[in-house]
Design an enzyme around this catalytic site. Structure first.
Site, PDB file in Angstrom:
ATOM      1  N   HIS A  15       0.852  -1.199   0.000  1.00 40.76           N
ATOM      2  CA  HIS A  15       0.000   0.000   0.000  1.00 40.76           C
ATOM      3  C   HIS A  15       0.883   1.242   0.000  1.00 40.76           C
ATOM      4  O   HIS A  15       2.040   1.203   0.443  1.00 40.76           O
ATOM      5  CB  HIS A  15      -0.932   0.010   1.209  1.00 40.76           C
ATOM      6  CG  HIS A  15      -0.228  -0.192   2.516  1.00 40.76           C
ATOM      7  ND1 HIS A  15       0.174  -1.440   2.945  1.00 40.76           N
ATOM      8  CD2 HIS A  15       0.170   0.681   3.473  1.00 40.76           C
ATOM      9  CE1 HIS A  15       0.767  -1.324   4.125  1.00 40.76           C
ATOM     10  NE2 HIS A  15       0.806  -0.045   4.452  1.00 40.76           N
ATOM     11  N   HIS A  75       1.251   5.154   1.415  1.00 46.30           N
ATOM     12  CA  HIS A  75       0.796   6.133   2.413  1.00 46.30           C
ATOM     13  C   HIS A  75       0.852   7.514   1.774  1.00 46.30           C
ATOM     14  O   HIS A  75       1.895   7.891   1.215  1.00 46.30           O
ATOM     15  CB  HIS A  75       1.744   6.176   3.617  1.00 46.30           C
ATOM     16  CG  HIS A  75       1.715   4.972   4.498  1.00 46.30           C
ATOM     17  ND1 HIS A  75       1.083   4.950   5.714  1.00 46.30           N
ATOM     18  CD2 HIS A  75       2.270   3.746   4.354  1.00 46.30           C
ATOM     19  CE1 HIS A  75       1.241   3.764   6.278  1.00 46.30           C
ATOM     20  NE2 HIS A  75       1.968   3.010   5.469  1.00 46.30           N
TER      21      HIS A  75
END
Ligand code: AMP
Length: 131
Positions: A94, A96
């Site tokens: 993922h 940020h």
């Protein structure tokens, strides 16, 4: 393979403060934000290490980062967004997106107040939907 918490979010088994989703990626607010507006972009495929992510998911994540960052800036009045890949806590690649204030990206994590996060998500979604 054990389902990651992000796969559970993708499958709607647990809630999130949703910002955006399509066939390849989903974006939502970090539940424990370093800064208000701290958002995560997650591909809809559970792969831990970034080097192993199929290129279409990888590109979709970074492409969304370029759209989502200006929306967060406009919605929350921040001047710049930092982008990072960490992956020490959730083994599901993922990105940020973290608003930078006073030249600093890090902050003291305070547990995200659900009402505040819900309002922020609504503001960011409304800017994204205008684009
Ligand atoms: P890392 O794996 O080190 O990149 O960090 C994972 C991030 O996911 C942390 O910033 C957590 O606060 C965030 N996180 C963990 N669970 C959730 C959740 N259910 N909803 C939103 N963010 C989460």
């Amino acid at each position: 393979m054990t389902e990651s918490i992000f796969t559970k979010i993708i499958r709607k088994q647990i809630p999130c403060h949703l910002l955006y989703e399509d066939d390849l990626v989903i974006a939502f607010l970090d539940i424990n934000p370093v800064r208000l507006g701290h958002s995560l972009i997650v591909p809809k495929i559970q792969v831990d290490y970034f080097v192993d992510v199929p290129v279409n998911y990888y590109q979709a994540a970074f492409s969304l980062a370029q759209k989502l960052a200006p929306a967060i800036q406009k919605a929350l009045g921040t001047t710049r967004i930092g982008l990072s890949v960490v992956g020490t806590e959730v083994p599901h690649f993922h990105l940020h997106l973290i608003p930078i204030e006073q030249d600093r990206i890090e902050g003291i994590r305070t547990f995200g107040n659900a009402a505040v996060l819900a309002r922020q998500a609504e503001l960011i979604r409304s800017v994204l939907n205008q684009a």
